[in-house]
Motif scaffolding. Structure first.
Motif, PDB file in Angstrom:
ATOM      1  N   VAL A  10      18.785 -15.976  34.562  1.00  0.00           N
ATOM      2  CA  VAL A  10      18.990 -17.414  34.366  1.00  0.00           C
ATOM      3  C   VAL A  10      17.651 -18.072  34.021  1.00  0.00           C
ATOM      4  O   VAL A  10      16.650 -17.873  34.703  1.00  0.00           O
ATOM      5  CB  VAL A  10      19.593 -18.067  35.629  1.00  0.00           C
ATOM      6  N   GLY A  11      17.614 -18.821  32.936  1.00  0.00           N
ATOM      7  CA  GLY A  11      16.389 -19.463  32.485  1.00  0.00           C
ATOM      8  C   GLY A  11      15.668 -18.684  31.406  1.00  0.00           C
ATOM      9  O   GLY A  11      14.754 -19.224  30.762  1.00  0.00           O
ATOM     10  N   ARG A  12      16.036 -17.409  31.194  1.00  0.00           N
ATOM     11  CA  ARG A  12      15.374 -16.604  30.173  1.00  0.00           C
ATOM     12  C   ARG A  12      15.760 -17.068  28.774  1.00  0.00           C
ATOM     13  O   ARG A  12      16.860 -17.553  28.534  1.00  0.00           O
ATOM     14  CB  ARG A  12      15.736 -15.123  30.340  1.00  0.00           C
ATOM     15  N   ALA A  13      14.846 -16.912  27.819  1.00  0.00           N
ATOM     16  CA  ALA A  13      15.085 -17.302  26.433  1.00  0.00           C
ATOM     17  C   ALA A  13      15.891 -16.227  25.710  1.00  0.00           C
ATOM     18  O   ALA A  13      15.771 -15.035  25.999  1.00  0.00           O
ATOM     19  CB  ALA A  13      13.770 -17.548  25.716  1.00  0.00           C
ATOM     20  N   ALA A  39      19.103 -20.354  25.721  1.00  0.00           N
ATOM     21  CA  ALA A  39      18.627 -20.016  27.061  1.00  0.00           C
ATOM     22  C   ALA A  39      19.813 -19.696  27.946  1.00  0.00           C
ATOM     23  O   ALA A  39      20.904 -20.259  27.788  1.00  0.00           O
ATOM     24  CB  ALA A  39      17.827 -21.167  27.650  1.00  0.00           C
ATOM     25  N   VAL A  40      19.589 -18.781  28.901  1.00  0.00           N
ATOM     26  CA  VAL A  40      20.625 -18.419  29.862  1.00  0.00           C
ATOM     27  C   VAL A  40      20.725 -19.524  30.908  1.00  0.00           C
ATOM     28  O   VAL A  40      19.741 -19.842  31.591  1.00  0.00           O
ATOM     29  CB  VAL A  40      20.306 -17.069  30.536  1.00  0.00           C
ATOM     30  N   LYS A  41      21.903 -20.133  31.015  1.00  0.00           N
ATOM     31  CA  LYS A  41      22.065 -21.282  31.908  1.00  0.00           C
ATOM     32  C   LYS A  41      22.686 -20.931  33.252  1.00  0.00           C
ATOM     33  O   LYS A  41      22.387 -21.572  34.260  1.00  0.00           O
ATOM     34  CB  LYS A  41      22.924 -22.362  31.222  1.00  0.00           C
ATOM     35  N   SER A  42      23.545 -19.913  33.289  1.00  0.00           N
ATOM     36  CA  SER A  42      24.185 -19.578  34.568  1.00  0.00           C
ATOM     37  C   SER A  42      24.679 -18.136  34.546  1.00  0.00           C
ATOM     38  O   SER A  42      24.760 -17.503  33.493  1.00  0.00           O
ATOM     39  CB  SER A  42      25.352 -20.533  34.857  1.00  0.00           C
ATOM     40  N   TYR A  43      24.987 -17.644  35.725  1.00  0.00           N
ATOM     41  CA  TYR A  43      25.435 -16.254  35.903  1.00  0.00           C
ATOM     42  C   TYR A  43      26.732 -16.247  36.696  1.00  0.00           C
ATOM     43  O   TYR A  43      26.853 -16.901  37.741  1.00  0.00           O
ATOM     44  CB  TYR A  43      24.352 -15.464  36.637  1.00  0.00           C
TER      45      TYR A  43
END
Length: 206
Positions: free
Chosen positions: A165-168, A182-186
């Protein structure tokens, strides 16, 4: 503003590697911050004559404080009134001026640094950017597959689902080209469905 849910394999294929700073780059930065060394000649050397014309001077005048000036002229001993020593004319920023002998002038000359010593040392030359590591293949949740020949598991990137989460992300969409996101949630598989074949999912917003 578009978004989509990706499986682990789809996410790994488009994750942007996280940058890292190598020890060589840090050492170079420390070398570049080292102070320049003065090349002012030692006291007591022979009179430099006209070599110091144009040099900056900073001299203290008791309670009046410090004054900056410039060496404007040189009068050799043979041409001076007393014919005993060389003299240099110093003109200060407030308009005052005075003649100084070599001992007096040397005591207030502003130190200078040669271009060779002002340049960064060889170790401080720009370094090539270090290639960022690609994310390792992921195995079971919370455990990474160790690269062959490596014994430093702690150096591997985190592999828990929430760690992404948060990674580009950078992904190609056919003729539409590349898009950044960007990864917003899992969403773990156990929370998504009762289906035993369900997969973990990550929400990516572009």
């Amino acid at each position: 503003g578009d978004e989509e849910e990706l499986t682990r394999a789809e996410l790994e294929a488009c994750l942007v590697p996280a940058p890292k700073e190598g020890p060589a780059l840090a050492a170079a930065a420390a070398s570049m911050s080292a102070p320049a060394v003065s090349v002012e000649p030692p006291r007591g050397r022979p009179s430099p004559g006209t070599e110091v014309i144009g040099r900056r001077v900073c001299k203290e005048f008791g309670s009046d404080g410090w004054f900056n000036g410039t060496v404007q002229a040189f009068t050799p001993a043979a041409n001076s009134d007393d014919e005993e020593e060389d003299l240099w004319l110093v003109v200060y920023e407030d308009g005052d001026e005075e003649d100084l002998n070599w001992e007096e002038l040397e005591a207030c000359l502003v130190l200078e640094v040669s271009p060779a010593e002002a340049a960064p040392p060889p170790s401080a030359t720009p370094l090539q950017k270090e290639a960022a590591p690609s994310p390792p293949p992921l195995a079971a949740e919370g455990k990474a597959q160790q690269p062959a020949g490596s014994t430093e598991a702690a150096a591997l990137p985190p592999v828990r689902g929430s760690d992404y989460v948060g990674r580009a992300v950078r992904k190609e969409f056919g003729n539409d080209g590349w898009f950044n996101g960007a990864v917003k949630s899992y969403l773990p598989a156990s929370a998504a469905s009762d289906d035993e074949e369900a997969e973990d999912l990550w929400l990516v917003v572009y």
